[in-house]
Scaffold this active site. Sequence first.
Site, PDB file in Angstrom:
ATOM      1  N   TYR A 130       0.804  -1.142   0.086  1.00 53.73           N
ATOM      2  CA  TYR A 130       0.119   0.256  -0.200  1.00 53.73           C
ATOM      3  C   TYR A 130       0.930   1.196  -0.002  1.00 53.73           C
ATOM      4  O   TYR A 130       1.890   1.338   0.591  1.00 53.73           O
ATOM      5  CB  TYR A 130      -1.034  -0.037   1.108  1.00 53.73           C
ATOM      6  CG  TYR A 130      -1.798   1.026   1.159  1.00 53.73           C
ATOM      7  CD1 TYR A 130      -2.941   1.282   0.397  1.00 53.73           C
ATOM      8  CD2 TYR A 130      -1.486   2.391   2.015  1.00 53.73           C
ATOM      9  CE1 TYR A 130      -3.717   2.435   0.351  1.00 53.73           C
ATOM     10  CE2 TYR A 130      -2.232   3.591   1.965  1.00 53.73           C
ATOM     11  CZ  TYR A 130      -3.449   3.467   1.112  1.00 53.73           C
ATOM     12  OH  TYR A 130      -4.073   4.606   1.123  1.00 53.73           O
ATOM     13  N   TRP A 172       1.176   5.743  -1.647  1.00 54.40           N
ATOM     14  CA  TRP A 172       0.812   6.686  -2.460  1.00 54.40           C
ATOM     15  C   TRP A 172       1.731   6.830  -3.869  1.00 54.40           C
ATOM     16  O   TRP A 172       1.585   7.314  -4.773  1.00 54.40           O
ATOM     17  CB  TRP A 172       0.527   7.981  -2.029  1.00 54.40           C
ATOM     18  CG  TRP A 172      -0.833   8.058  -1.617  1.00 54.40           C
ATOM     19  CD1 TRP A 172      -1.561   7.382  -0.806  1.00 54.40           C
ATOM     20  CD2 TRP A 172      -1.609   9.186  -2.152  1.00 54.40           C
ATOM     21  NE1 TRP A 172      -2.793   7.966  -0.804  1.00 54.40           N
ATOM     22  CE2 TRP A 172      -2.849   9.040  -1.559  1.00 54.40           C
ATOM     23  CE3 TRP A 172      -1.353  10.485  -2.768  1.00 54.40           C
ATOM     24  CZ2 TRP A 172      -4.000   9.925  -1.860  1.00 54.40           C
ATOM     25  CZ3 TRP A 172      -2.577  11.293  -2.957  1.00 54.40           C
ATOM     26  CH2 TRP A 172      -3.772  10.923  -2.521  1.00 54.40           C
TER      27      TRP A 172
HETATM   28  N1  MGD Z   1      -2.070   8.173  12.695  1.00 53.38           N
HETATM   29  C1  MGD Z   1      -2.321   8.193  11.142  1.00 53.38           C
HETATM   30  N2  MGD Z   1      -1.713   7.473  10.417  1.00 53.38           N
HETATM   31  C2  MGD Z   1      -2.322   7.537   9.183  1.00 53.38           C
HETATM   32  C3  MGD Z   1      -3.266   8.245   8.698  1.00 53.38           C
HETATM   33  C4  MGD Z   1      -3.905   9.188   9.856  1.00 53.38           C
HETATM   34  O1  MGD Z   1      -4.595   9.920   9.370  1.00 53.38           O
HETATM   35  N3  MGD Z   1      -3.190   9.155  10.827  1.00 53.38           N
HETATM   36  N4  MGD Z   1      -3.774   8.114   7.372  1.00 53.38           N
HETATM   37  C5  MGD Z   1      -3.464   7.237   6.774  1.00 53.38           C
HETATM   38  C6  MGD Z   1      -3.767   7.513   5.194  1.00 53.38           C
HETATM   39  S1  MGD Z   1      -5.247   8.041   4.769  1.00 53.38           S
HETATM   40  C7  MGD Z   1      -2.827   7.059   4.052  1.00 53.38           C
HETATM   41  S2  MGD Z   1      -3.303   7.389   2.630  1.00 53.38           S
HETATM   42  C8  MGD Z   1      -1.438   6.735   4.451  1.00 53.38           C
HETATM   43  C9  MGD Z   1      -0.175   7.016   3.539  1.00 53.38           C
HETATM   44  O2  MGD Z   1       0.568   6.075   3.659  1.00 53.38           O
HETATM   45  P1  MGD Z   1       1.726   6.051   2.403  1.00 53.38           P
HETATM   46  O3  MGD Z   1       1.119   6.217   1.091  1.00 53.38           O
HETATM   47  O4  MGD Z   1       2.377   4.563   2.591  1.00 53.38           O
HETATM   48  O5  MGD Z   1       2.819   7.127   2.787  1.00 53.38           O
HETATM   49  P2  MGD Z   1       3.768   7.895   1.674  1.00 53.38           P
HETATM   50  O6  MGD Z   1       4.742   8.879   2.611  1.00 53.38           O
HETATM   51  O7  MGD Z   1       2.941   8.902   0.601  1.00 53.38           O
HETATM   52  O8  MGD Z   1       4.637   6.733   1.042  1.00 53.38           O
HETATM   53  C10 MGD Z   1       4.971   6.701  -0.116  1.00 53.38           C
HETATM   54  C11 MGD Z   1       6.355   5.940  -0.217  1.00 53.38           C
HETATM   55  O9  MGD Z   1       6.750   6.057  -1.812  1.00 53.38           O
HETATM   56  C12 MGD Z   1       7.948   6.494  -1.867  1.00 53.38           C
HETATM   57  N5  MGD Z   1       8.122   6.726  -3.318  1.00 53.38           N
HETATM   58  C13 MGD Z   1       7.482   7.968  -3.927  1.00 53.38           C
HETATM   59  N6  MGD Z   1       7.692   7.794  -5.245  1.00 53.38           N
HETATM   60  C14 MGD Z   1       8.335   6.607  -5.813  1.00 53.38           C
HETATM   61  C15 MGD Z   1       8.812   5.843  -6.620  1.00 53.38           C
HETATM   62  O10 MGD Z   1       8.550   6.350  -7.809  1.00 53.38           O
HETATM   63  N7  MGD Z   1       9.309   4.643  -6.760  1.00 53.38           N
HETATM   64  C16 MGD Z   1       9.538   4.064  -5.350  1.00 53.38           C
HETATM   65  N8  MGD Z   1       9.892   2.882  -5.267  1.00 53.38           N
HETATM   66  N9  MGD Z   1       9.039   4.704  -4.316  1.00 53.38           N
HETATM   67  C17 MGD Z   1       8.317   5.810  -4.337  1.00 53.38           C
HETATM   68  C18 MGD Z   1       8.074   7.623  -0.949  1.00 53.38           C
HETATM   69  O11 MGD Z   1       9.546   7.981  -0.914  1.00 53.38           O
HETATM   70  C19 MGD Z   1       7.394   7.256   0.352  1.00 53.38           C
HETATM   71  O12 MGD Z   1       8.312   6.623   0.977  1.00 53.38           O
HETATM   72  O13 MGD Z   1      -1.114   6.783   5.690  1.00 53.38           O
HETATM   73  C20 MGD Z   1      -2.269   6.339   6.702  1.00 53.38           C
HETATM   74  N10 MGD Z   1      -1.658   6.398   8.234  1.00 53.38           N
HETATM   75  N1  MGD Z   2      -1.536  18.241   2.707  1.00 54.62           N
HETATM   76  C1  MGD Z   2      -1.839  17.010   2.475  1.00 54.62           C
HETATM   77  N2  MGD Z   2      -3.011  16.832   2.137  1.00 54.62           N
HETATM   78  C2  MGD Z   2      -3.686  15.611   2.066  1.00 54.62           C
HETATM   79  C3  MGD Z   2      -2.711  14.464   2.568  1.00 54.62           C
HETATM   80  C4  MGD Z   2      -1.672  14.489   3.175  1.00 54.62           C
HETATM   81  O1  MGD Z   2      -0.636  13.873   3.653  1.00 54.62           O
HETATM   82  N3  MGD Z   2      -0.908  16.202   3.085  1.00 54.62           N
HETATM   83  N4  MGD Z   2      -3.134  13.080   2.665  1.00 54.62           N
HETATM   84  C5  MGD Z   2      -4.426  12.978   1.578  1.00 54.62           C
HETATM   85  C6  MGD Z   2      -4.998  11.815   2.010  1.00 54.62           C
HETATM   86  S1  MGD Z   2      -4.169  10.098   1.578  1.00 54.62           S
HETATM   87  C7  MGD Z   2      -6.250  11.585   2.353  1.00 54.62           C
HETATM   88  S2  MGD Z   2      -6.922   9.992   2.606  1.00 54.62           S
HETATM   89  C8  MGD Z   2      -7.043  12.586   2.865  1.00 54.62           C
HETATM   90  C9  MGD Z   2      -7.774  12.437   4.211  1.00 54.62           C
HETATM   91  O2  MGD Z   2      -8.587  13.597   4.327  1.00 54.62           O
HETATM   92  P1  MGD Z   2      -9.160  13.574   5.850  1.00 54.62           P
HETATM   93  O3  MGD Z   2      -9.351  12.111   6.248  1.00 54.62           O
HETATM   94  O4  MGD Z   2     -10.029  14.454   5.575  1.00 54.62           O
HETATM   95  O5  MGD Z   2      -8.006  13.959   6.724  1.00 54.62           O
HETATM   96  P2  MGD Z   2      -7.574  14.478   8.262  1.00 54.62           P
HETATM   97  O6  MGD Z   2      -6.521  15.452   7.942  1.00 54.62           O
HETATM   98  O7  MGD Z   2      -7.035  13.216   8.909  1.00 54.62           O
HETATM   99  O8  MGD Z   2      -8.845  14.778   8.801  1.00 54.62           O
HETATM  100  C10 MGD Z   2      -9.550  16.052   8.516  1.00 54.62           C
HETATM  101  C11 MGD Z   2     -10.123  16.417   9.836  1.00 54.62           C
HETATM  102  O9  MGD Z   2     -10.942  15.540  10.468  1.00 54.62           O
HETATM  103  C12 MGD Z   2     -11.153  15.960  12.013  1.00 54.62           C
HETATM  104  N5  MGD Z   2     -11.578  14.785  12.619  1.00 54.62           N
HETATM  105  C13 MGD Z   2     -10.484  13.723  12.952  1.00 54.62           C
HETATM  106  N6  MGD Z   2     -11.468  13.059  13.806  1.00 54.62           N
HETATM  107  C14 MGD Z   2     -12.688  13.421  13.880  1.00 54.62           C
HETATM  108  C15 MGD Z   2     -13.877  12.812  14.327  1.00 54.62           C
HETATM  109  O10 MGD Z   2     -14.056  12.009  15.130  1.00 54.62           O
HETATM  110  N7  MGD Z   2     -15.114  13.541  14.333  1.00 54.62           N
HETATM  111  C16 MGD Z   2     -14.911  14.930  13.615  1.00 54.62           C
HETATM  112  N8  MGD Z   2     -16.133  15.519  13.391  1.00 54.62           N
HETATM  113  N9  MGD Z   2     -13.950  15.272  12.990  1.00 54.62           N
HETATM  114  C17 MGD Z   2     -12.637  14.701  13.070  1.00 54.62           C
HETATM  115  C18 MGD Z   2      -9.638  16.214  12.100  1.00 54.62           C
HETATM  116  O11 MGD Z   2      -9.994  17.542  12.975  1.00 54.62           O
HETATM  117  C19 MGD Z   2      -9.126  16.339  10.868  1.00 54.62           C
HETATM  118  O12 MGD Z   2      -8.031  17.894  10.740  1.00 54.62           O
HETATM  119  O13 MGD Z   2      -6.257  13.932   3.008  1.00 54.62           O
HETATM  120  C20 MGD Z   2      -5.378  14.058   1.518  1.00 54.62           C
HETATM  121  N10 MGD Z   2      -4.595  15.108   1.374  1.00 54.62           N
HETATM  122 MO    MO Z   3      -5.209   8.415   2.236  1.00 54.13          MO
END
Ligand code: MGD
Ligand code: MGD
Ligand code: MO
Length: 765
Positions: free
Chosen positions: A114, A116
């Site tokens: 998994y 991005w």
């Molecule tokens: N506590 C907490 N944890 C969370 C979340 C949260 O809200 N709270 N959010 C979750 C969510 S929504 C998501 S989507 C995940 C995200 O988790 P990930 O998608 O695993 O996070 P990234 O840091 O985007 O990891 C992508 C990796 O790919 C590498 N990469 C980029 N381009 C390339 C390429 O071309 N080739 C190769 N081989 N590598 C590359 C980057 O250097 C990076 O290390 O985290 C989750 N974890």
């Molecule tokens: N700059 C930036 N943008 C991103 C990403 C990033 O890493 N950086 N990640 C991308 C990815 S993979 C994803 S999945 C999306 C995720 O998008 P979201 O899931 O919307 O992202 P979060 O920032 O985890 O949460 C948004 C807000 O929800 C609120 N929240 C948390 N828990 C609760 C709850 O129990 N109730 C309510 N009402 N609110 C709550 C928090 O205050 C938080 O700031 O964002 C994307 N956009």
């Molecule tokens: Mo995500």
Amino acid sequence: MTDHTDLPLTANHWGTYRVRSENGRATEMYDFECDPDPSPIGQGALDVQTGPTRITEPMIRESWLEHGAGAHPERRGQEPFVAVSWDEANRLIADDLTRISRDHGNQSIYAGCYGWASAGRFHHAPSQLKRFLNTVGGFTNSFGTYSFAAAEAMIPHVLGSYRDYIATATSWESIEGNCDLFVAFGGVPVKNGQIESGALGAHVQTRGLRAARKAGTHFVNIGPLRSDMMDELGAEWLAPAPSTDTALLLAIAHTLLREGLHDTAFLETYTTGFDKFAAYLSGEADDTPKSAEWAAPICGLSADTIKDLTRRMASQRTMISVAWSLTRQDHGEQPYWAAITVAAMLGQIGTAGGGVGFGYSAENSIGNHFTSLTTGSLPQGDKPITEFIPVARITDMLENPGGAYQFNGQDRTYPDIRMIWWAGGNPFHHHQDLNRMLRAWQKPETIITNEWCWTAMARHSDIVLPATTPMERTDIAMTQRDPYIIAMTKVTEPPGAARNDYDIFAGIAAQMGAGEAFTEGRDEAGWLRWIYDITRQRAAVELPSLDQLREDGYFFYPPPERPTVMLSDFVADPVANALKTPSGKIEIFSETVDSFGYDDCPGHPVWREPVEWLGNATTYPLHMISNQPKDKLHSQLDHGAISRKGKIRDREPVTIHPDDAGARGIAGGDIVRLFNDRGACLGAAILSDSVRAGVIQISTGAWYDPAEPLGLCKHGNPNVLTLDKGTSRLGQGPIAHSCLVEIERFDGTIPEVTAFIPPEIRTRG
Ligand SMILES: Nc1nc2c(c(=O)[nH]1)N[C@H]1C(S)=C(S)[C@@H](COP(=O)(O)OP(=O)(O)OC[C@H]3O[C@@H](n4cnc5c(=O)[nH]c(N)nc54)[C@H](O)[C@@H]3O)O[C@H]1N2
Ligand SMILES: Nc1nc2c(c(=O)[nH]1)N[C@H]1C(S)=C(S)[C@@H](COP(=O)(O)OP(=O)(O)OC[C@H]3O[C@@H](n4cnc5c(=O)[nH]c(N)nc54)[C@H](O)[C@@H]3O)O[C@H]1N2
Ligand SMILES: [Mo]
């Protein structure tokens, strides 16, 4: 403004940029001329293309190299690496893959992988890895995302599809001038709208919000952070306890029902099972009416506030937005099901500016106006193995080979994993309870990672294969959810022996006698043409030739003439445009889900107390929200200039309410320790009343930086604290946002952050 339109384009998930390069090195990035609101995140890429964090040669962990697969797995993350040639790396990997496949079968290779990765339709690292492994016998895959796994499993039972409605969210153009009341659970965080999976041309979120406000929309931000809504919108802020949104939504539903404010005609025509849900609401089913008075102490809002909000929702055109974060909490299936149910009771689904939307500004596409284009992509090949796990169950799988679990109506068992291979993701960023994951990490005999920089994932591997970055390759950025197609140009040379993921896999495939099966005789140029040709065939309008696209730099794929209104077709003709649910209608009660017999996800929306929340907080009294970072994407570019500028004394900032800080003697700028039974991390305190009392906020993304005593992250990765448990047996999604902690001022000697110092590397004499 100087014109940079003669410079080549590159793109990533945070936007499109023009790049100047000198002597084969990118020196300057300029905002894309079509983007009215460019993101600074991209600038963080410039200074890390080379330097100590860059991986430039294949690397093998010392014990693995000397003693073979499985040697001293406990030393992962601590031992030096040895730099080797591609020939040697390819040979060792080919031999080990052959061994594992022969002795344990290919389902023992976990490449759910998994993550991005980077934008660019061809050089998408996880697709490359999966295609490669499918040519040599297959692998165990993952299902779903960390973003919204609970919804991906749940919403198809309710609406027939989840992805369809992510792609057709009612656009800002329909909201502007039509929506009176915009009720946003989790706010509309424009920090997140900087991002679109697969790239974007123009950021539209702030423009959409401002236009709606100007046209008279009133915004309500429901969530723990005032900063989840732009100040200038003048939003009303309601801050229920985190993870209690379902109780609040049920109380809204109850109030609508009791006051006769629900749209019975809509419910009759477009939904099924409301009667069963109504019996639950009224308390007929369990003696507990889900009234505003019932929800008030759960949420920490007054019953009058809940009733007043409900009446306003019923008397005006109302859009309900549910942030994706609401799915990443315990029982994360419920808030979405409950929100759809409330929207159905209001009877405004399918109207301009009314109904429900899944996460406005979670990404730039939610609210953007575009025509979906199913682009071509690298084929994954036939799948010799169909084994998978729900994506966030990786630690459970490693701990429990052969163990039984349930998922979305299926009784399943975990495979016995011998090899892990990752390309384009970082479980040391994304997974919960990292200390528990680290213990399980000793199970596989071989862990391989393709990476371009020394992330914790790379450091905790046995074999690290150096990959390229988007600026080092030619590609096409296009996604189903953005109107821009971007010709990405190679603007810099890869450093050292770094290779495109494609070439990495082509090399190993050749070593295994599967070179032709993997490449089909195509190189980068050949595949790009192949992918683009398919896209052209699928497009509704004539796309320029690939050569023309390269000459122009980009193409704007025309959006539909009328603004998008989610589910308007279904509402216009519910028979001809029936939903893909068993009943063809919105399922407020689902016979299918009910038949699974899960008490943690029964047949209609319910309130179930979360495993950790303020309502059961004793030893650890604070609810930690670890949301998405504003200055990077996940862990990507945490080592770059933009993210590092946001740190305080090199640590990740932690926002605390002044009352909570005062009670603990914490002042702004102090180094603090966040802890619970699962682990601890350091951070730097910011005091602000923009966070609800009882809640602390620390963004994700700080590179995991373990220190003695084990269990402490010196840098501020919140996933040493989060709980690793499925949302329910239905979705098995991650629950990062349901997490209790305590916090204290850190008075010890403050350890140096070492996350950006590469591991020791030995070269062979
Ligand atoms: N506590 C907490 N944890 C969370 C979340 C949260 O809200 N709270 N959010 C979750 C969510 S929504 C998501 S989507 C995940 C995200 O988790 P990930 O998608 O695993 O996070 P990234 O840091 O985007 O990891 C992508 C990796 O790919 C590498 N990469 C980029 N381009 C390339 C390429 O071309 N080739 C190769 N081989 N590598 C590359 C980057 O250097 C990076 O290390 O985290 C989750 N974890
Ligand atoms: N700059 C930036 N943008 C991103 C990403 C990033 O890493 N950086 N990640 C991308 C990815 S993979 C994803 S999945 C999306 C995720 O998008 P979201 O899931 O919307 O992202 P979060 O920032 O985890 O949460 C948004 C807000 O929800 C609120 N929240 C948390 N828990 C609760 C709850 O129990 N109730 C309510 N009402 N609110 C709550 C928090 O205050 C938080 O700031 O964002 C994307 N956009
Ligand atoms: Mo995500």
